[in-house]
Design a protein around this motif. Structure first.
Motif, mmCIF file in Angstrom:
data_model
loop_
_atom_site.group_PDB
_atom_site.id
_atom_site.type_symbol
_atom_site.label_atom_id
_atom_site.label_comp_id
_atom_site.label_asym_id
_atom_site.label_seq_id
_atom_site.Cartn_x
_atom_site.Cartn_y
_atom_site.Cartn_z
ATOM 1 N N GLY A 5 35.820 -33.048 14.948
ATOM 2 C CA GLY A 5 34.720 -32.561 15.784
ATOM 3 C C GLY A 5 33.848 -31.627 14.978
ATOM 4 O O GLY A 5 34.107 -31.351 13.814
ATOM 5 N N ARG A 6 32.782 -31.141 15.619
ATOM 6 C CA ARG A 6 31.904 -30.214 14.892
ATOM 7 C C ARG A 6 31.263 -29.209 15.846
ATOM 8 O O ARG A 6 31.105 -29.451 17.042
ATOM 9 C CB ARG A 6 30.867 -30.935 14.054
ATOM 10 N N LEU A 7 30.924 -28.051 15.243
ATOM 11 C CA LEU A 7 30.105 -27.038 15.895
ATOM 12 C C LEU A 7 28.785 -27.071 15.138
ATOM 13 O O LEU A 7 28.794 -26.941 13.913
ATOM 14 C CB LEU A 7 30.747 -25.649 15.762
ATOM 15 N N GLN A 41 25.509 -25.767 10.076
ATOM 16 C CA GLN A 41 24.307 -25.024 10.468
ATOM 17 C C GLN A 41 23.113 -25.972 10.386
ATOM 18 O O GLN A 41 22.799 -26.481 9.311
ATOM 19 C CB GLN A 41 24.098 -23.821 9.534
ATOM 20 N N GLU A 42 22.470 -26.208 11.510
ATOM 21 C CA GLU A 42 21.351 -27.151 11.552
ATOM 22 C C GLU A 42 20.048 -26.382 11.328
ATOM 23 O O GLU A 42 19.278 -26.120 12.245
ATOM 24 C CB GLU A 42 21.388 -27.930 12.864
ATOM 25 N N ASP A 43 19.846 -26.050 10.055
ATOM 26 C CA ASP A 43 18.768 -25.131 9.683
ATOM 27 C C ASP A 43 17.589 -25.859 9.037
ATOM 28 O O ASP A 43 17.039 -25.419 8.042
ATOM 29 C CB ASP A 43 19.320 -24.068 8.710
ATOM 30 N N SER A 177 13.878 -35.465 10.820
ATOM 31 C CA SER A 177 13.934 -34.940 12.186
ATOM 32 C C SER A 177 15.389 -34.669 12.533
ATOM 33 O O SER A 177 16.312 -35.141 11.850
ATOM 34 C CB SER A 177 13.362 -35.967 13.166
ATOM 35 N N TYR A 178 15.593 -33.938 13.602
ATOM 36 C CA TYR A 178 16.945 -33.697 14.123
ATOM 37 C C TYR A 178 17.690 -35.028 14.297
ATOM 38 O O TYR A 178 18.856 -35.153 13.916
ATOM 39 C CB TYR A 178 16.851 -32.936 15.459
ATOM 40 N N GLN A 179 17.018 -36.038 14.877
ATOM 41 C CA GLN A 179 17.691 -37.305 15.202
ATOM 42 C C GLN A 179 18.307 -37.960 13.966
ATOM 43 O O GLN A 179 19.431 -38.444 14.002
ATOM 44 C CB GLN A 179 16.714 -38.310 15.844
HETATM 45 N N1 GLU Z 1 21.847 -28.130 16.710
HETATM 46 C C1 GLU Z 1 21.696 -28.612 18.046
HETATM 47 C C2 GLU Z 1 21.467 -27.479 18.999
HETATM 48 O O1 GLU Z 1 21.818 -26.352 18.696
HETATM 49 C C3 GLU Z 1 22.902 -29.354 18.524
HETATM 50 C C4 GLU Z 1 22.802 -30.728 18.114
HETATM 51 C C5 GLU Z 1 24.004 -31.579 18.405
HETATM 52 O O2 GLU Z 1 25.046 -31.052 18.814
HETATM 53 O O3 GLU Z 1 23.874 -32.759 18.172
HETATM 54 O O4 GLU Z 1 20.909 -27.715 20.058
#
Ligand code: GLU
Length: 260
Positions: A5-7, A41-43, A177-179
């Motif tokens: 899993g992931r955070l 970290q989605e930076d 992009s995020y996607q």
């Molecule tokens: N980084 C995204 C957010 O904080 C979460 C994306 C995901 O869990 O796919 O909303």
């Protein structure tokens, strides 16, 4: 297969109780399955993401008692991987270049913009860009159903070009992009179950199309209910919603969650 899993916090602000509940659930499910948990970290949003937010998120997670086994990884350091996958999408004709400005996108959108969702792109550049400057690469969304079984929300069904249109996977000015980034990372990090908020259900439909295009198996999905206040307003949308950092620094006890 081992549960992974992931955070995945976005360090563009401080985490609040809504995030805490989602991360608690992700942690809980991972530990129940004797899995491994990855911190990512989605930076990618350069101007909005800041190292101090990433650091605060890690301190918040520890304060909540949530540990992880791998990472932190930073999306900002993984750009070559996203670039490679964009190339694959380009080579396969899954994406096309779009030269529309924001204004042109708005003028040609097929349906009024519903809430927070991005408008359905009118398809102006589907058969070729209209101007020289390429502003985005868009995924060519088929007119068909995308269905999946959500482990929390049950069966889900979305229709391409009705519920969502050709979405952006890359902007030359800004990168992935995020996607795109989230699919590449979840696939390369061998994530078996994605636990996140319900606000991303429709994005899951988009992401499933990217998985298909890239030839990666999709993980399972568990979308948590969003935390709302007594008036039903999402915590994330409330300007005064309390940051975990504030609670922490005030010396309060970490919140406790239960599976509702
Ligand atoms: N980084 C995204 C957010 O904080 C979460 C994306 C995901 O869990 O796919 O909303």
């Amino acid at each position: 297969m081992q549960y992974r899993g992931r955070l995945a916090p976005t360090p563009s602000g401080f985490l609040h109780l809504g995030h805490a509940q989602t991360f608690w659930m992700a942690h809980q499910r991972c530990r129940e399955h004797q899995g491994r948990l990855i911190l990512r970290q989605e930076d990618l949003d350069g101007p909005r993401c800041r190292p101090e937010f990433a650091l605060a998120a890690e301190e918040d997670l520890r304060w909540l008692g949530l540990d992880w086994d791998e990472g932190p990884f930073y999306q900002s350091q993984r750009l070559p991987l996203y670039q490679e996958h964009l190339q694959h999408l380009q080579d396969g004709g899954w994406v096309y270049p779009c030269s529309c400005s924001r204004k042109e996108v708005q003028e040609a959108q097929r349906a009024p913009n519903l809430g927070e969702e991005e408008p359905i792109y009118g398809g102006t550049c589907r058969n070729g860009p209209q101007h020289e400057e390429i502003r985005a690469w868009r995924f060519r969304v088929p007119e068909r159903e995308v269905t999946f079984q959500d482990l929390r929300q049950g069966p889900q069904r979305f229709v391409g070009q009705q519920d969502f249109g050709d979405f952006v996977v890359w902007r030359p000015q800004a990168g992935p992009s995020y996607q795109l980034a989230v699919v590449v990372d979840d696939a390369l990090m061998s994530i078996t179950e994605v636990v996140r908020g319900c606000d991303l259900l429709l994005s899951t439909a988009r992401q499933l199309l990217i998985y298909e295009a890239l030839g990666y198996p999709a993980p399972a999905f568990y979308h948590c209910p969003l935390v709302t206040d007594e008036n039903g307003v999402r915590l994330a949308k409330r300007h005064d919603s309390l940051a975990l950092k504030t609670l922490r620094e005030r010396g309060e006890n970490p919140p406790r969650f239960t599976e509702r």
